[in-house]
Scaffold this motif. Structure first.
Motif, mmCIF file in Angstrom:
data_model
loop_
_atom_site.group_PDB
_atom_site.id
_atom_site.type_symbol
_atom_site.label_atom_id
_atom_site.label_comp_id
_atom_site.label_asym_id
_atom_site.label_seq_id
_atom_site.Cartn_x
_atom_site.Cartn_y
_atom_site.Cartn_z
ATOM 1 N N ARG A 45 0.793 -1.219 0.000
ATOM 2 C CA ARG A 45 0.000 0.000 0.000
ATOM 3 C C ARG A 45 0.832 1.279 0.000
ATOM 4 N NH1 ARG A 45 -5.682 -1.440 3.115
ATOM 5 N NH2 ARG A 45 -6.149 -3.261 1.792
ATOM 6 N N GLU A 46 2.129 1.133 -0.145
ATOM 7 C CA GLU A 46 2.993 2.283 -0.379
ATOM 8 C C GLU A 46 3.347 2.408 -1.861
ATOM 9 O OE1 GLU A 46 3.765 4.646 1.836
ATOM 10 O OE2 GLU A 46 2.369 3.535 3.112
ATOM 11 N N ARG A 47 2.724 1.557 -2.690
ATOM 12 C CA ARG A 47 3.023 1.583 -4.122
ATOM 13 C C ARG A 47 1.744 1.897 -4.901
ATOM 14 N NH1 ARG A 47 7.518 0.804 -6.460
ATOM 15 N NH2 ARG A 47 8.417 0.042 -4.500
ATOM 16 N N VAL A 48 1.879 2.758 -5.903
ATOM 17 C CA VAL A 48 0.730 3.275 -6.649
ATOM 18 C C VAL A 48 0.330 2.321 -7.764
ATOM 19 C CG1 VAL A 48 -0.074 5.180 -8.118
ATOM 20 C CG2 VAL A 48 1.371 5.651 -6.125
ATOM 21 N N TRP A 49 -0.960 2.123 -7.916
ATOM 22 C CA TRP A 49 -1.501 1.431 -9.083
ATOM 23 C C TRP A 49 -1.944 2.451 -10.140
ATOM 24 C CZ3 TRP A 49 -1.468 -3.553 -10.594
ATOM 25 C CH2 TRP A 49 -2.283 -3.914 -11.674
ATOM 26 N N SER A 50 -2.636 3.501 -9.689
ATOM 27 C CA SER A 50 -3.084 4.525 -10.629
ATOM 28 C C SER A 50 -3.432 5.812 -9.887
ATOM 29 C CB SER A 50 -4.311 4.052 -11.413
ATOM 30 O OG SER A 50 -4.843 5.101 -12.199
ATOM 31 N N ALA A 51 -2.921 6.923 -10.414
ATOM 32 C CA ALA A 51 -3.309 8.250 -9.931
ATOM 33 C C ALA A 51 -4.060 8.958 -11.053
ATOM 34 C CB ALA A 51 -2.078 9.046 -9.510
ATOM 35 N N GLY A 52 -5.033 8.269 -11.622
ATOM 36 C CA GLY A 52 -5.740 8.758 -12.798
ATOM 37 C C GLY A 52 -5.070 8.285 -14.071
ATOM 38 N N ASP A 53 -5.700 8.563 -15.191
ATOM 39 C CA ASP A 53 -5.193 8.139 -16.498
ATOM 40 C C ASP A 53 -4.746 9.333 -17.329
ATOM 41 O OD1 ASP A 53 -5.731 5.522 -15.913
ATOM 42 O OD2 ASP A 53 -7.490 5.358 -17.206
ATOM 43 N N ARG A 54 -3.725 9.116 -18.144
ATOM 44 C CA ARG A 54 -3.343 10.071 -19.171
ATOM 45 C C ARG A 54 -3.437 9.371 -20.514
ATOM 46 N NH1 ARG A 54 2.999 10.352 -17.432
ATOM 47 N NH2 ARG A 54 3.573 8.233 -18.005
ATOM 48 N N VAL A 55 -3.508 10.138 -21.585
ATOM 49 C CA VAL A 55 -3.512 9.590 -22.943
ATOM 50 C C VAL A 55 -2.427 10.302 -23.725
ATOM 51 C CG1 VAL A 55 -4.818 9.289 -25.074
ATOM 52 C CG2 VAL A 55 -5.971 9.025 -22.867
ATOM 53 N N LEU A 56 -1.541 9.533 -24.324
ATOM 54 C CA LEU A 56 -0.463 10.098 -25.129
ATOM 55 C C LEU A 56 -0.995 10.529 -26.494
ATOM 56 C CD1 LEU A 56 2.458 7.596 -24.393
ATOM 57 C CD2 LEU A 56 1.615 9.500 -23.012
ATOM 58 N N GLN A 57 -0.208 11.342 -27.180
ATOM 59 C CA GLN A 57 -0.607 11.798 -28.514
ATOM 60 C C GLN A 57 -0.728 10.638 -29.502
ATOM 61 O OE1 GLN A 57 2.558 14.609 -29.031
ATOM 62 N NE2 GLN A 57 1.351 16.332 -28.252
ATOM 63 N N SER A 58 -0.108 9.521 -29.174
ATOM 64 C CA SER A 58 -0.223 8.309 -29.989
ATOM 65 C C SER A 58 -1.545 7.578 -29.762
ATOM 66 C CB SER A 58 0.929 7.353 -29.666
ATOM 67 O OG SER A 58 0.828 6.914 -28.311
ATOM 68 N N GLY A 59 -2.323 8.044 -28.793
ATOM 69 C CA GLY A 59 -3.559 7.361 -28.425
ATOM 70 C C GLY A 59 -3.380 6.292 -27.373
ATOM 71 N N ARG A 60 -2.163 6.150 -26.890
ATOM 72 C CA ARG A 60 -1.898 5.115 -25.882
ATOM 73 C C ARG A 60 -2.328 5.595 -24.495
ATOM 74 N NH1 ARG A 60 3.922 2.158 -24.745
ATOM 75 N NH2 ARG A 60 3.286 0.955 -22.930
ATOM 76 N N PRO A 61 -3.227 4.867 -23.829
ATOM 77 C CA PRO A 61 -3.613 5.232 -22.465
ATOM 78 C C PRO A 61 -2.593 4.671 -21.467
ATOM 79 C CG PRO A 61 -5.324 3.930 -23.599
ATOM 80 C CD PRO A 61 -4.056 3.763 -24.347
ATOM 81 N N GLU A 62 -2.353 5.419 -20.399
ATOM 82 C CA GLU A 62 -1.444 4.976 -19.354
ATOM 83 C C GLU A 62 -2.004 5.361 -17.989
ATOM 84 O OE1 GLU A 62 2.922 5.193 -21.565
ATOM 85 O OE2 GLU A 62 2.338 6.776 -20.163
ATOM 86 N N ALA A 63 -1.768 4.480 -17.012
ATOM 87 C CA ALA A 63 -2.086 4.807 -15.630
ATOM 88 C C ALA A 63 -0.962 5.676 -15.070
ATOM 89 C CB ALA A 63 -2.241 3.536 -14.799
ATOM 90 N N ILE A 64 -1.291 6.827 -14.546
ATOM 91 C CA ILE A 64 -0.292 7.736 -13.996
ATOM 92 C C ILE A 64 0.292 7.146 -12.717
ATOM 93 C CG2 ILE A 64 0.099 10.041 -13.036
ATOM 94 C CD1 ILE A 64 -2.247 10.986 -14.820
ATOM 95 N N GLY A 65 1.617 7.124 -12.635
ATOM 96 C CA GLY A 65 2.283 6.654 -11.426
ATOM 97 C C GLY A 65 2.319 5.155 -11.256
#
Length: 324
Positions: free
Chosen positions: A123-143
């Motif tokens: 619980r000291e490690r992040v799974w997701s701090a929201g999502d970002r989307v790259l200009q390539s269209g690739r979604p990523e979980a922040i952090g």
């Protein structure tokens, strides 16, 4: 402050042990949901029996497994409250998570909200701090998998993960539910893109904490996940990117398609061998082509009704070179 009424939707496919932990965490909330809808997506385990100990829970039974999108949509259609919290069955919540999410929802304009999701086993490690989307269209979980201490909380996020997200009903009524042709993977990003194009915002509520086991329902089928990501990335971009953005970043988008195809080939080869892996790639490509007419119809509807300009959408994307 009087907080809004909340419905919770939990798609569930077996793993009743995880579902019980999820329901127990909901039972311990400082602000209780009005209703909890568990969608039994063709489980072989007795989901109704597992949920019977919790008074607020209603089980919607599906005879066959149709995937996350169908299960989530069935659950949402069976709710009544102005806010809907969608949870994976392998998610648990800190006791004040719902209270903090609804408090944040009451302070600002209507938007989609994400809790800070931490890894359940650390619980000291992040799974997701929201999502970002790259200009390539690739979604990523922040952090993703960063230590919580090392993570700099994002000032803005593109979207929220369907594994733990608060949706205003009005937003879902305007932009529609999950696109069931996605089945699973990137379907939550597609919904967020449609919401963003319609003028809704998304935000992280870092004080609200959730804890995630991770891909429990997948059962280790990484090739299937890669297949879905390859297919759904194409549909995601084709449906939602304004034309000028699509053309501006076409090279990055094509590189991402190649990357996703390579991931499918590699994971399928590890499971089935090279010959069957090539067959899987060809079959997936054929399915993409078959899905194009509907995707183009959806694109026409989305782009003609969007409330923001192409330049405003562009600002929401993360430059590929800046991704960390």
């Amino acid at each position: 402050m009087t907080l809004a009424a909340l419905s919770v939707v939990i798609p569930a496919w077996d793993h009743c042990d995880l579902l019980l932990r999820c329901l127990q965490s909901l039972d311990e909330q400082t602000h209780r949901p009005v209703e909890i809808v568990v969608v039994d997506d063709g489980s072989t385990e007795d989901v109704s029996r597992a949920a019977a100990a919790f008074a607020e829970v209603r089980v919607v039974r599906r005879d066959t497994n149709g995937g996350f999108c169908q299960a989530a949509n069935d659950g949402i259609r069976n709710t009544t409250c102005p806010y809907i919290l969608l949870l994976n069955n392998d998610m648990t919540l800190a006791a004040d998570c719902i209270e903090r999410l609804l408090t944040a929802a009451a302070k600002g304009p209507s938007c989609l909200l994400a809790p800070l999701v931490l890894l359940d086993s650390d619980r000291e490690r992040v799974w997701s701090a929201g999502d970002r989307v790259l200009q390539s269209g690739r979604p990523e979980a922040i952090g993703f998998r960063m230590s919580r201490e090392a993570l700099t909380l994002p000032e803005a996020i593109f979207g929220v993960s369907g594994g733990a997200a608060l949706y205003p009903r009005e937003a879902l009524e305007q932009v529609g539910l999950f696109d069931e042709t996605f089945v699973a993977y990137f379907e939550d990003v597609d919904l967020c893109m449609r919401a963003r194009l319609a003028g809704y915002s998304c935000a992280l509520v870092p004080e609200a904490r959730a804890y995630h086991v991770g891909s429990a329902s997948l059962g280790g089928k990484t090739w299937w996940r890669s297949q879905q990501c390859f297919r759904n990335h194409v549909l995601l971009v084709l449906k939602n990117f304004p034309l000028s953005v699509l053309l501006r970043h076409r090279d990055a988008i094509l590189r991402e398609i190649k990357h996703q195809a390579g991931m499918l080939l590699t994971s399928a080869r590890a499971e089935f061998g090279l010959a069957r892996a090539i067959t899987r790639l060809i079959e997936s490509t054929v399915r993409i082509v078959a899905a194009l007419p509907r995707a183009l119809r959806e694109r026409r509807r989305i782009q003609t009704t969007r409330a923001i300009s192409a330049d405003e959408f562009e600002v929401l994307l993360t430059p590929t070179r800046d991704a960390r």
